[in-house]
Design a protein around this motif. Structure first.
Motif, mmCIF file in Angstrom:
data_model
loop_
_atom_site.group_PDB
_atom_site.id
_atom_site.type_symbol
_atom_site.label_atom_id
_atom_site.label_comp_id
_atom_site.label_asym_id
_atom_site.label_seq_id
_atom_site.Cartn_x
_atom_site.Cartn_y
_atom_site.Cartn_z
ATOM 1 N N VAL A 30 -1.670 -5.072 -0.241
ATOM 2 C CA VAL A 30 0.333 -4.687 0.776
ATOM 3 C C VAL A 30 -0.739 -5.040 1.694
ATOM 4 O O VAL A 30 -1.981 -5.165 1.760
ATOM 5 C CB VAL A 30 0.125 -2.674 0.314
ATOM 6 C CG1 VAL A 30 0.974 -2.555 -1.008
ATOM 7 C CG2 VAL A 30 -0.816 -2.643 0.937
ATOM 8 N N ALA A 31 -0.104 -5.407 2.491
ATOM 9 C CA ALA A 31 0.040 -5.696 4.102
ATOM 10 C C ALA A 31 -0.791 -4.323 4.596
ATOM 11 O O ALA A 31 0.291 -3.520 4.687
ATOM 12 C CB ALA A 31 0.589 -5.923 4.839
ATOM 13 N N ALA A 32 -1.513 -4.651 5.955
ATOM 14 C CA ALA A 32 -2.350 -3.574 6.408
ATOM 15 C C ALA A 32 -0.682 -2.853 6.722
ATOM 16 O O ALA A 32 -0.689 -1.809 6.913
ATOM 17 C CB ALA A 32 -2.764 -4.283 7.723
ATOM 18 N N ASP A 33 0.738 -3.513 7.167
ATOM 19 C CA ASP A 33 1.350 -2.408 8.467
ATOM 20 C C ASP A 33 2.375 -1.743 7.157
ATOM 21 O O ASP A 33 2.797 -0.879 7.472
ATOM 22 C CB ASP A 33 2.494 -3.205 8.524
ATOM 23 C CG ASP A 33 3.106 -4.504 7.624
ATOM 24 O OD1 ASP A 33 3.407 -3.931 6.512
ATOM 25 O OD2 ASP A 33 4.073 -5.558 8.449
ATOM 26 N N ARG A 34 1.437 -1.703 5.626
ATOM 27 C CA ARG A 34 2.356 -1.333 4.922
ATOM 28 C C ARG A 34 1.794 0.218 4.961
ATOM 29 O O ARG A 34 1.903 1.072 4.359
ATOM 30 C CB ARG A 34 2.075 -1.567 3.446
ATOM 31 C CG ARG A 34 3.686 -2.877 3.498
ATOM 32 C CD ARG A 34 4.679 -2.246 2.342
ATOM 33 N NE ARG A 34 4.509 -1.569 1.485
ATOM 34 C CZ ARG A 34 5.264 -1.873 -0.163
ATOM 35 N NH1 ARG A 34 4.561 -3.224 -0.249
ATOM 36 N NH2 ARG A 34 4.763 -1.099 -1.207
ATOM 37 N N ILE A 35 0.488 0.004 5.093
ATOM 38 C CA ILE A 35 -1.127 1.322 5.385
ATOM 39 C C ILE A 35 -0.346 2.287 6.529
ATOM 40 O O ILE A 35 -0.708 3.143 6.255
ATOM 41 C CB ILE A 35 -2.394 0.893 4.981
ATOM 42 C CG1 ILE A 35 -2.124 0.045 3.760
ATOM 43 C CG2 ILE A 35 -2.730 2.017 5.340
ATOM 44 C CD1 ILE A 35 -2.046 0.548 2.621
ATOM 45 N N THR A 36 -0.171 1.767 7.695
ATOM 46 C CA THR A 36 -0.062 2.200 8.840
ATOM 47 C C THR A 36 0.835 3.591 9.008
ATOM 48 O O THR A 36 1.936 3.162 8.217
ATOM 49 C CB THR A 36 0.333 1.421 10.135
ATOM 50 O OG1 THR A 36 1.214 0.627 10.157
ATOM 51 C CG2 THR A 36 -1.448 0.422 10.619
ATOM 52 N N GLY A 37 0.401 4.529 9.694
ATOM 53 C CA GLY A 37 1.416 5.565 9.484
ATOM 54 C C GLY A 37 0.477 6.442 9.000
ATOM 55 O O GLY A 37 -0.561 7.039 8.743
ATOM 56 N N ASN A 38 1.708 8.408 8.806
ATOM 57 C CA ASN A 38 1.114 9.102 7.780
ATOM 58 C C ASN A 38 1.000 8.905 6.989
ATOM 59 O O ASN A 38 2.098 9.217 5.587
ATOM 60 C CB ASN A 38 1.525 10.532 8.612
ATOM 61 C CG ASN A 38 1.755 10.208 10.767
ATOM 62 O OD1 ASN A 38 0.765 10.142 11.187
ATOM 63 N ND2 ASN A 38 3.156 10.335 10.981
ATOM 64 N N TRP A 39 0.034 9.320 6.075
ATOM 65 C CA TRP A 39 -0.236 10.158 5.034
ATOM 66 C C TRP A 39 -0.391 11.731 4.546
ATOM 67 O O TRP A 39 -1.168 11.893 5.044
ATOM 68 C CB TRP A 39 -0.882 8.785 4.026
ATOM 69 C CG TRP A 39 -1.013 7.365 3.501
ATOM 70 C CD1 TRP A 39 -0.790 6.583 5.109
ATOM 71 C CD2 TRP A 39 -0.064 6.505 3.253
ATOM 72 N NE1 TRP A 39 0.520 5.297 4.887
ATOM 73 C CE2 TRP A 39 0.529 5.347 3.493
ATOM 74 C CE3 TRP A 39 0.303 6.682 1.453
ATOM 75 C CZ2 TRP A 39 1.065 4.234 2.993
ATOM 76 C CZ3 TRP A 39 0.945 6.127 1.105
ATOM 77 C CH2 TRP A 39 1.389 4.520 1.247
#
Length: 145
Positions: A30-39
């Motif tokens: 996946v691209a980095a923008d799919r990782i950014t955020g809260n998990w």
């Protein structure tokens, strides 16, 4: 052994046998923008990934992550994708724009806190692991909030 050398060895070890990663739980690039955020994980684990490759994590001392020796209190750190340097070796690279395995560096631990995340379920989940043959080896699956 010097702490930097230990980090390097810890980062490389899971990927020396990359072909084993295709086991029962396939990973997804996946691209980095799919990782950014809260998990969030199932036992109070939380990680917030920022686009600048920093992170804030808490609850990483949960039962299933105990072997990673991570702090439970909110801690800052960094993240990066692993990239191939050869057919059998990968290294973490903070400039990589995409990947299917994520290296974490979390501060605040008395000893080096280490586990990796495998991108699974078509990019909808991140699995904690310390074993490249078992992408969900630590039985903690993070879902995006």
């Amino acid at each position: 052994m010097h702490r930097t050398a230990l980090r390097t060895l810890a980062a490389l070890a899971p990927f020396l046998q990359l072909t084993a990663c295709a086991g029962s739980q396939p990973t997804t690039k996946v691209a980095a923008d799919r990782i950014t955020g809260n998990w969030a994980g199932p036992h109070g684990e939380k990680v917030t990934f920022a686009a600048d490759r920093t992170l804030v994590a808490s609850g990483l001392d949960s039962k299933n992550l105990a072997s990673a020796r991570c702090p439970g209190k909110p801690s800052k750190g960094g993240w990066s994708f692993y990239v191939a340097t050869s057919k059998q070796t990968q290294i973490s690279d903070k400039t990589a724009k995409s990947g299917s395995w994520i290296a974490l560096s979390v501060g605040g631990a008395a000893v080096y806190c280490h586990f990796d995340l495998a991108v699974v379920d078509g990019g909808k989940a991140l699995c904690a692991t310390d074993d490249p043959g078992a992408p969900c080896g630590l039985d903690v699956k993070f879902a995006k909030e």
